[in-house]
Design an enzyme around this catalytic site. Structure first.
Site, short mmCIF file in Angstrom:
data_model
loop_
_atom_site.label_atom_id
_atom_site.label_comp_id
_atom_site.label_asym_id
_atom_site.label_seq_id
_atom_site.Cartn_x
_atom_site.Cartn_y
_atom_site.Cartn_z
N CYS A 407 0.83 -1.20 0.00
CA CYS A 407 0.00 0.00 0.00
C CYS A 407 0.88 1.26 0.00
O CYS A 407 1.40 1.63 -1.05
CB CYS A 407 -0.96 -0.03 1.19
N HIS A 537 -3.45 -5.15 0.30
CA HIS A 537 -2.94 -5.63 1.60
C HIS A 537 -3.01 -7.16 1.62
O HIS A 537 -3.99 -7.74 2.15
CB HIS A 537 -3.76 -5.06 2.75
N GLU A 539 -1.61 -9.24 3.43
CA GLU A 539 -1.52 -9.82 4.78
C GLU A 539 -2.89 -10.24 5.31
O GLU A 539 -2.99 -11.15 6.14
CB GLU A 539 -0.85 -8.85 5.75
#
Length: 614
Positions: A407, A537, A539
């Site tokens: 990001c 993102h 994750e």
């Protein structure tokens, strides 16, 4: 009938209710049951989207764009499910719903009160959401785990406690169980039970009786038999209803620790779980999860080689700000058979000004970065620390150190390239300087400039790889060679289309774009061991048994070129997206779905169509 397990906490907050709730759900899933989860946050915010990371930890983003409490990340990771924004209840959401009903006249002139109107709204919400399938199988869950945030006795949680007292009678005692998590402090070698006695007494006074008392010990010493017996005596439960959770080498051991103390056997009897018809396929699936989880924890204990990663961020004073990033790194380290050595660097300490202000901090920060096996720059907002992040990015690019930018990290990698390769002096983001000469990152045109909450580009979005990337891109190989992938987004800014041609001509390759080919979402350098940035993102979609492809590639590259090649080949053969099939849809379909959601929400809340939703 759905079974409900409430997880509450006493004495202090932040002692692991989320991990205990997730672990309980995982154990039930290992038994072949379908499990969902709900988190109750008693704060007045509508959602977590406008909170500072240092205030409440990271803002976790769901497929549907919901910005929620980080504990929903625990639920998704442990249970391997896909939750929605409605799985996070806040006081703000409940009060908004009740007040809008009152404005419409739904209460037929009655005085609107906490009891019964607010408490009924809470119960109705829980009952409705608990029936929604979350595992891609289109079947109602068998069990719903409900975690009540904060601690018993907090003023803001009182309506939720009362709602749960009523809820146990609404669903019936055989369908409701309560796990109460309490701190058992160790003072001079003695485990103290008085805090637990006090919080259980307070809970009983509010009309809730714990079925399990989960004693959290902040040392590596297990709960002693004498301590267990004392809590049993003074808290009016059997000794087998008292379990201990001491510090272990990894939170992934907690489910096995709870199982070893008979938690699931007790819940089977208490909730009559044996009456649920579990198909043989689900039983086999659960056994497979149990075996893989057990192997994961065993393999973790046998790891000998380290992998050193440096996280250069803005919010390093509270590591929960990057919880999902840390978990994704851990998942990938497990897969690569490496012990993760994660070091934190405040990006501001890398900047030249710090050399004058505090030379010791400056040199210590750079010593850490220079010794890194891999450098990760995560997301964030605002200008503070960004110059330090770009210095770390420049070091990783020039010194051929594996790099992953997420990001903001992706945007800063573009800015660093524009400055130092393209020669665009002063290149920056419009977020930092709205009058910049070279704004290579700009505010997205469709984003609101007046409202902060829920107005970013949010949720699961597709990225289309360029045709040329198939021959050389490590990132694409890590996604199994797929031409289109889906990751979750949370951003207001994007690469300026006016500079894309110039950036490409200088050698910066944007290998992933949106479906229209207009929005740059993914970059990778060819002549680098691993230099990858993406707007999304990744994750948020990592799982212990199914790591995020990019984090896996990053950890593998930091472990050595041979390990990276091995993982790329393995991913090409076995990669499985963590998303349900019906979630991986086009951007246009996402927009249509969001339009319909707002339309339904407008009808529900206002009783008419809001002009912005029509």
């Amino acid at each position: 009938m759905t079974k409900y397990i409430l997880v509450s906490g006493g004495v202090v907050s932040g002692i692991g209710k989320g991990v205990i709730a997730s672990s309980t759900g995982l154990l039930l899933k290992m038994a072949g049951l379908k499990v969902t989860a709900i988190k109750i946050d008693p704060y007045m915010n509508i959602d977590a989207g406008t909170m500072r990371p240092q205030e409440h930890g990271e803002v976790y983003v769901l497929n549907d764009g919901g910005e929620v409490d980080l504990d929903l990340g625990n639920y998704e990771r442990y249970l391997d499910v896909t939750l929605s924004r409605d799985n996070n209840i806040t006081t703000g959401k409940i009060y908004r719903e009740v007040i809008e009903k009152e404005r419409r006249g739904d209460y037929l002139g009655k005085t609107v009160q906490i009891v019964p109107h607010v408490t009924n709204a809470i119960q109705d919400w829980i009952e409705r959401v608990s029936k929604i399938p979350v595992d891609g199988m289109d079947q109602e869950p068998d069990v719903c785990i409900i975690e009540l945030g904060g601690t018993v006795g907090d003023i803001e949680s009182a309506p939720f406690i009362e709602a749960m007292r009523q809820f146990q009678f609404r669903v019936g005692p055989e369908n409701f169980a309560l796990i109460h998590v309490s701190l058992v402090p160790d003072m001079h070698g003695e485990q103290k039970t008085k805090p637990t006695q006090t919080t259980v007494h307070a809970l009983r006074g509010l009309g809730l009786l714990p079925d399990i008392i989960a004693c959290r010990l902040l040392t590596s010493a297990p709960l002693e038999a004498a301590t267990k017996n004392k809590i049993s005596m003074f808290c009016h439960v059997q000794p087998q209803q008292v379990v201990g959770i001491h510090n272990v080498s990894s939170v992934y051991h907690v489910p096995l620790l709870l199982r070893s103390q008979g938690l699931i056997e007790f819940l089977h009897k208490r909730l009559n779980l044996q009456a649920i018809n579990i198909p043989s396929g689900m039983t086999v699936r659960g056994e497979g999860i149990a075996e893989r989880w057990k192997e994961l924890t065993k393999r973790q204990e046998r790891v000998l080689d380290d992998v050193s990663i440096v996280l250069v961020g803005k919010y390093t004073d509270m590591t929960d700000s990057y919880m999902s990033v840390v978990k994704a790194l851990e998942h990938s380290a497990f897969r690569c058979n490496r012990k993760l050595i994660l070091q934190w660097v405040d990006a501001s300490n890398l900047e030249h000004e710090m050399q004058e202000i505090n030379p010791a901090k400056y040199h210590e920060a750079w010593k850490t970065v220079v010794g890194a096996g891999g450098i990760l720059v995560p997301g964030g907002f605002g200008q503070r620390g960004t110059e330090g992040m770009m210095l770390a990015i420049k070091w990783a690019r020039e010194q051929k150190i594996p790099f992953l930018g997420i990001c903001l990290g992706f945007q800063l990698a573009v800015i660093e390239w524009a400055r130092n390769v393209c020669g665009l002096a002063g290149a920056t983001s419009a977020e930092f300087d709205s009058k910049a000469e070279h704004p290579v990152v700009i505010f997205m045109p469709e984003i609101s400039k007046t409202h902060m909450g829920g107005t970013m580009r949010l949720g699961l979005r597709p990225t289309v790889f360029t045709d040329s990337s198939e021959d050389w891109s490590k990132s694409r190989g890590l996604y199994g060679g797929a031409g289109k992938i889906w990751e979750r987004h949370r951003h207001r800014y994007e690469v300026n289309p006016d500079y894309i041609d110039r950036l490409k001509q200088s050698g910066l390759e944007f290998i992933g774009k949106d479906e229209k080919g207009e929005r740059m979402q993914f970059l990778e350098l060819r002549d680098h061991p691993f230099f990858v940035g993406l707007q999304a993102h990744p994750e948020f979609c990592s799982r212990p048994l199914n790591p995020s492809p990019l984090f896996l590639g990053f950890i593998a590259a930091a472990s050595g070129e041979a390990i990276l090649r091995e993982q790329v080949e393995a991913q090409k053969a076995s990669f499985r997206p963590p998303h349900p099939e019906n979630a991986m849809i086009s951007e246009q379909a996402l927009r249509d779905g969001e339009h319909q959601r707002k339309y339904r929400e407008s009808i529900l809340i206002n009783g008419h169509v809001d002009p912005e939703s029509s």
